[in-house]
Enzyme design. Structure first.
Site, PDB file in Angstrom:
ATOM      1  N   CYS A 259      -8.088 -21.248 -10.193  1.00  0.00           N
ATOM      2  CA  CYS A 259      -7.936 -20.012 -10.713  1.00  0.00           C
ATOM      3  C   CYS A 259      -9.228 -19.556 -11.844  1.00  0.00           C
ATOM      4  O   CYS A 259      -9.421 -18.529 -12.042  1.00  0.00           O
ATOM      5  CB  CYS A 259      -6.569 -19.604 -11.336  1.00  0.00           C
ATOM      6  SG  CYS A 259      -6.096 -21.211 -12.333  1.00  0.00           S
TER       7      CYS A 259
ATOM      8  N   GLY B 171       0.517 -18.948 -10.373  1.00  0.00           N
ATOM      9  CA  GLY B 171       0.306 -18.418  -8.657  1.00  0.00           C
ATOM     10  C   GLY B 171      -0.335 -17.047  -8.802  1.00  0.00           C
ATOM     11  O   GLY B 171      -0.900 -16.676  -9.657  1.00  0.00           O
ATOM     12  N   SER B 172      -0.070 -15.939  -7.572  1.00  0.00           N
ATOM     13  CA  SER B 172      -0.820 -14.969  -7.609  1.00  0.00           C
ATOM     14  C   SER B 172      -0.342 -14.011  -8.379  1.00  0.00           C
ATOM     15  O   SER B 172       0.839 -14.002  -8.963  1.00  0.00           O
ATOM     16  CB  SER B 172      -0.664 -14.538  -5.845  1.00  0.00           C
ATOM     17  OG  SER B 172       0.757 -14.212  -5.726  1.00  0.00           O
TER      18      SER B 172
ATOM     19  N   ASN C 192      -3.006 -25.574  -5.254  1.00  0.00           N
ATOM     20  CA  ASN C 192      -4.018 -26.182  -5.553  1.00  0.00           C
ATOM     21  C   ASN C 192      -4.387 -27.148  -6.519  1.00  0.00           C
ATOM     22  O   ASN C 192      -5.265 -28.187  -6.592  1.00  0.00           O
ATOM     23  CB  ASN C 192      -4.994 -25.029  -6.131  1.00  0.00           C
ATOM     24  CG  ASN C 192      -4.585 -24.040  -7.202  1.00  0.00           C
ATOM     25  OD1 ASN C 192      -3.508 -24.379  -7.850  1.00  0.00           O
ATOM     26  ND2 ASN C 192      -5.348 -23.488  -7.959  1.00  0.00           N
TER      27      ASN C 192
ATOM     28  N   GLY D 149       3.221 -13.089  -9.467  1.00  0.00           N
ATOM     29  CA  GLY D 149       3.539 -12.999 -10.966  1.00  0.00           C
ATOM     30  C   GLY D 149       4.151 -11.777 -11.451  1.00  0.00           C
ATOM     31  O   GLY D 149       5.249 -11.839 -12.308  1.00  0.00           O
TER      32      GLY D 149
ATOM     33  N   GLU E  10      -0.614 -22.345 -21.562  1.00  0.00           N
ATOM     34  CA  GLU E  10      -0.118 -23.582 -21.385  1.00  0.00           C
ATOM     35  C   GLU E  10      -1.205 -24.801 -21.952  1.00  0.00           C
ATOM     36  O   GLU E  10      -1.891 -24.482 -22.504  1.00  0.00           O
ATOM     37  CB  GLU E  10      -0.271 -23.920 -19.717  1.00  0.00           C
ATOM     38  CG  GLU E  10       0.602 -22.837 -19.152  1.00  0.00           C
ATOM     39  CD  GLU E  10       1.155 -23.217 -17.748  1.00  0.00           C
ATOM     40  OE1 GLU E  10       1.849 -23.909 -17.392  1.00  0.00           O
ATOM     41  OE2 GLU E  10       0.166 -22.938 -16.636  1.00  0.00           O
TER      42      GLU E  10
END
Ligand code: ADP
Length: 501
Positions: A286, A230-231, A154, A235, A466
């Site tokens: 997300c 990610g999902s 994405n 994860g 992050e």
């Protein structure tokens, strides 16, 4: 139609096909008959080569002074700036976002380059007094080692930049495993890193399927750190594997983000935020707004405003400047969103607008879904609890500010959140009481900036952030250093005590 791009792995400074020779294709989600790229279907053999190259390069890269390492990253930023439009066009074709958004995605990579490069001259540690005489104490950041970066489709430029840039400045070497849907974007990005002159093996690219190349990377004994976005399902696997093999791991997973609109809010402003938050990137962020929590007193009026604006949104290819909403990224995503509409109906939600796959006329070869508003949603319905990752927003009515915050917090996720109010007291109470990594006041749930921490609480992440300076905490280890210049043994906690044993 343009000729498909031939993508390769980038290992030890060489562009290579997969050892096994297999390839896969990425296609344009707005026109799935158009192949955008072919790319290697890598296996553990390719992963082994990349990890060996990254390990070898790490031996010297970690000793390059941080300001010099940062200069490479700065150069990547300059090259991204030069290639911004070309990358944005490619991204729109490969994953479907409108050009305004893909330009923003590349810009985020540029911002991250310049911000991370500045860290090369900071990477501050601490000095602190020792409890002993003639002894010096300080902390320094040291690199972690070989980092595997596993990224989604994405934000195919921004997210790899968020991870790779601070990782490199901190002295790590990296292996990027990009998403299967966006190999061309990843290849162009790594071409830019290569053009910036990074030594061979410092950055590597391994394309392929998650359960093959991605899994092999996560399980590889010589990988020191995995940074994953990610999902939640993947994860959980990544986290468990890293736990078992004692790897450092940073997970950024799902969200079920809500925007609250109180009765005192500026409704036009809240409407702009809701449309952008819910339908930007076709809801595939997300941080997307998937719940709108509306105060009873404005619910009817705001819903009418939302309906009116949603009815005017234009679906189309991201490369068409008239498009407001692009396609979903692939057939699985389209099916998933469509399934959630069945669930919504079964649960008793009312589809106010949208609710269907859009495949008429120019949309017939794309993965388009109508922008959708679900009304009469209650906080515990599956469509109010599970991440849909599509252009679907659920309306939930509340009677008070306290209810609004309770409903907002009633989720297993905790990434982004937003409150529209003119009441400063409520705004600060919301900042205090919302359980999420990001809270916006009078702004939508999407729109993170690279110099602030990014991540969430609860099932969204595993405690890391992050971006910002917090990225340094992911990509470095702390070393405590004691320098004793007394010339004799000094025992802490013992020799500086006056009481006699
Ligand atoms: P999304 O729903 O965003 O596609 P995924 O979690 O499936 O989320 O994918 C995100 C990234 O994780 C992609 O690069 C994908 O290839 C990778 N991936 C998927 N499964 C695994 C796995 N078992 N091990 C490691 N990486 C994986």
């Amino acid at each position: 139609m343009t000729t498909p791009l031939t993508c390769r792995n980038y290992i030890d400074g060489q562009w290579l096909s997969a050892v096994g020779g297999s390839t896969l294709e990425s296609s344009n989600p707005a026109c799935f008959t158009e192949i955008v790229a072919t790319f290697p279907r890598s296996t553990a053999d390719d992963v082994n080569l990349a990890v060996a190259a990254a390990r070898q390069a790490y031996r010297s890269w970690r000793k390059v002074p941080a300001p010099a390492r940062a200069e490479y990253v700065f150069r990547v930023g300059e090259l991204l700036l030069q290639h911004k439009e070309e990358l944005a066009q490619l991204m729109s074709r490969e994953m479907g976002k409108p050009l305004t958004e893909t330009r923003g995605d590349v810009q985020e990579g540029i911002d991250c380059a310049f911000y991370s490069a500045g860290e090369g001259r900071r990477l501050f540690g601490q000095t602190t007094p020792s409890e002993m005489p003639n002894k010096f104490a300080m902390t320094v950041r040291t690199p972690v080692g070989v980092c595997a970066l596993i990224t989604p489709w994405n934000f195919p430029i921004a997210i790899p930049c968020w991870k790779a840039m601070p990782a490199l400045v901190c002295g790590n070497t990296v292996i990027l495993k990009p998403a299967e849907d966006t190999p061309a974007c990843a290849t162009k990005l790594i071409e830019i890193f290569a053009a910036a002159g990074l030594p061979p093996g410092v950055i590597n690219l391994v394309h392929g399927v998650g359960e093959e190349a991605g899994k092999a990377l996560v399980e590889h004994p010589d990988v020191d750190l995995v940074s994953f976005t990610g999902s939640s399902e993947t994860g959980a696997f990544v986290g468990a594997t890293c736990g078992r093999t004692h790897k450092r791991v940073c997970l950024e997973m799902g969200g079920k983000n809500a925007q609250v609109v109180m009765e005192d809010a500026d409704l036009e402003l809240a409407l702009d935020g809701a449309i952008w938050g819910a339908f930007g990137t076709t809801g595939q962020r997300c941080t997307a707004t998937s719940r709108l929590i509306l105060h009873h007193d404005i619910k009817e009026k705001f819903t009418a405003m939302l309906y009116e604006r949603t009815s005017k949104l234009r679906l189309g290819a991201g490369t068409d400047p008239n498009t407001d909403i692009g396609p979903l990224v692939n057939a699985n995503q389209l099916q998933r969103v469509n399934n959630y509409l069945d669930i919504a109906r079964e649960e008793g939600a009312k589809v106010l607008i949208g609710g269907k796959i859009a495949n008429e006329g120019a949309l017939k070869n794309g993965y388009f879904f109508q922008p959708t508003i679900l009304d009469n949603v209650t906080p515990d319905m599956r469509v109010a609890q599970e991440e849909i990752f599509g252009p679907v927003v659920a309306l939930i009515e509340v009677n008070s500010f306290e209810d609004a915050i309770a409903v907002l917090n009633n989720t297993n996720y905790g990434l982004s959140s937003s409150v529209y109010t003119r009441d400063i007291n409520r705004a600060f109470a919301a900042i205090r009481d919302i359980e999420a990594g990001i809270t916006y006041i009078n702004g939508p749930t999407i729109g993170a900036e690279v110099h602030l921490p990014f991540g969430g609480v609860k099932n969204t992440g595993n405690g890391h952030r992050e971006a910002g300076t917090t990225a340094l905490d992911v990509f470095t280890e702390w070393k405590s250093v004691y320098v004793d210049f007394s010339g004799h043994l000094q025992r802490a906690q013992i020799d500086n005590r006056t009481e006699q044993q």
